[in-house]
Write a protein that holds these residues in place. Structure first.
Motif: not given
Length: 240
Positions: A119-122, A141-146
């Motif tokens: 998610r963080r590397s997208a 939030a990005q790492a958790l997908g929120l």
């Protein structure tokens, strides 16, 4: 230590935030289950006419459609989109009708790191280091997908345990994903085991970012904690 999550988050945010350090937040959806040990939390209060007025809070000018989740009930999520760039996560505090929340500023990925890293590397040319995966509220939030679809969702109480990291790792191993998304938290049975730093909130402009609001709490010397940025105090314009 509070006997339950609802008891803990029924307190004001400055009271609840320090107790969240060392807790582990678990986020699960159909793609992955990710666990984050909390290392940096900021407290936010309520409107100007409340018992805990906070000029640095989204709630300061009163309730709106955007900030409604911050007015309760406790143990829910307040997820907002900021600067047109990223989402940020608060854990809602105080009884229903009283505004407050704990902004999750940073943490360490202790399970589900591969999903968080994807998610963080997208949209990055290089992958972030382990310590930087959830350093800063947008990265959390990005790492958790929120995102905003999670605003107002309940926060599950997964229990108070001697080792929240181990408990979360076991849960992730046994249940790598769930059909419907949910967010929960393991609390430590005992607090105060690690040294804590307390400062004014970072990057908050105006009075809300000054030493009058020492509401940033972080684990000392933890590499995942974000750098402290002093507030930019607004100056009144004077006519020449």
């Amino acid at each position: 230590m509070a006997d339950s999550l609802e008891e803990l988050l029924s307190a004001t945010a400055p009271e609840a935030a320090p107790a969240l350090l060392g807790a582990v937040l678990v986020r699960s959806d159909s793609q992955a289950t990710v666990a984050l040990r909390l290392t940096e939390v900021e407290a936010y209060g309520g409107p100007a006419d409340s018992d805990l007025p906070d000029p640095g809070a989204h709630t300061y000018r009163g309730r709106t459609a955007r900030n409604a989740s911050m007015f309760g009930p406790p143990a829910h999520l307040y997820v907002y989109f900021t600067y047109g760039l990223h989402h940020a996560l608060n854990l809602v505090c105080r009884p229903d009708g009283h505004a407050g929340g704990c902004l999750i500023r940073a943490g360490e990925l202790v399970a589900g790191e591969d999903a968080a890293r994807r998610r963080r590397s997208a949209n990055r040319a290089t992958e972030p280091a382990h310590a930087a995966l959830a350093r800063g509220p947008g990265n959390v939030a990005q790492a958790l997908g929120l995102d905003r679809s999670d605003d107002g969702a309940p926060l599950r109480y997964l229990g108070s345990v001697p080792d929240p990291v181990l408990a979360a790792q076991r849960l992730v191993t046994e249940h790598p994903g769930y059909p419907k998304p949910w967010t929960g938290i393991f609390l430590p049975e005992h607090t105060g085991q690690a040294e804590m730093a307390t400062t004014a909130r970072t990057g908050v402009s105006g009075e809300g970012g000054t030493d009058a609001f020492p509401w940033r709490f972080a684990l000392k010397n933890d590499p995942t904690v974000s750098p402290y940025r002093k507030a930019a105090v607004k100056k009144r314009r004077t006519r020449p």
